[in-house]
Enzyme design. Structure first.
Site, PDB file in Angstrom:
ATOM      1  N   CYS A 176      30.559  64.542 -33.742  1.00 36.58           N
ATOM      2  CA  CYS A 176      30.657  65.881 -34.364  1.00 36.58           C
ATOM      3  C   CYS A 176      31.975  65.619 -35.598  1.00 36.58           C
ATOM      4  O   CYS A 176      32.936  65.598 -34.954  1.00 36.58           O
ATOM      5  CB  CYS A 176      31.035  67.052 -33.571  1.00 36.58           C
ATOM      6  SG  CYS A 176      29.646  67.245 -32.309  1.00 36.58           S
ATOM      7  N   CYS A 184      24.492  69.519 -30.640  1.00 40.24           N
ATOM      8  CA  CYS A 184      24.547  68.756 -29.522  1.00 40.24           C
ATOM      9  C   CYS A 184      23.810  67.552 -30.187  1.00 40.24           C
ATOM     10  O   CYS A 184      23.473  67.315 -31.360  1.00 40.24           O
ATOM     11  CB  CYS A 184      23.706  69.208 -28.330  1.00 40.24           C
ATOM     12  SG  CYS A 184      21.919  69.707 -28.612  1.00 40.24           S
ATOM     13  N   CYS A 205      28.574  66.321 -28.015  1.00 38.21           N
ATOM     14  CA  CYS A 205      28.298  65.171 -28.811  1.00 38.21           C
ATOM     15  C   CYS A 205      29.598  64.306 -29.018  1.00 38.21           C
ATOM     16  O   CYS A 205      29.346  63.460 -30.051  1.00 38.21           O
ATOM     17  CB  CYS A 205      27.800  65.827 -30.029  1.00 38.21           C
ATOM     18  SG  CYS A 205      28.642  66.942 -30.852  1.00 38.21           S
TER      19      CYS A 205
END
Length: 142
Positions: free
Chosen positions: A93, A15, A89
């Site tokens: 990511c 996250c 995220c």
């Protein structure tokens, strides 16, 4: 008996701040797998410390994540993982072909009180149990 690392699946929870959702998920997976899954967590922009309300919510369930520290997400961590679970995220990511990705839509516990964090904690627990089933790893705690 713990299986050799080569046969253990590796799961990375990601996250943004690596302070709430991903830490709770990692705590649940460590607890419920009994060490039969290698667990990692990281954040694209890690916070200074874990969300104290997330820590409190997990302690209520007997899972202690107080010693964990937010860690920065690295490409190596993603490449070394069998399953990458993202939690809000977005584009931060990294994506690698051949990896299994899941995106768990969860409320962010940041700035929330314990009454708002408990349902997030409980939803994460349910998703971790489902993930264990999909990995063929029976939970050690029901």
């Amino acid at each position: 008996m713990t299986e050799p690392a080569a046969t253990r699946p590796t799961v990375l929870f990601v996250c943004v701040h690596n302070a709430g959702r991903s830490q709770m998920a990692a705590g649940w997976l460590r607890h419920l797998s009994g060490g039969r899954v290698e667990v990692r967590s990281a954040g694209s922009v890690p916070a200074e410390q874990i969300n104290p309300v997330a820590v409190e919510a997990m302690l209520e369930e007997g899972v202690d994540i107080r010693a964990e520290k937010p860690k920065v997400l690295t490409t190596e961590a993603v490449q070394a993982s069998d399953v990458v679970v993202t939690m809000g995220c977005g584009d931060a990511c990294p994506f690698y072909p051949g990896k299994r990705y899941e995106d768990w839509k969860l409320d962010d516990p940041a700035g929330q009180g314990i009454d708002a964090v408990r349902p997030i904690r409980d939803e994460i627990r349910g998703r971790v149990l489902t993930l264990l089933t999909e990995l063929g790893v029976p939970p050690v705690h029901a």
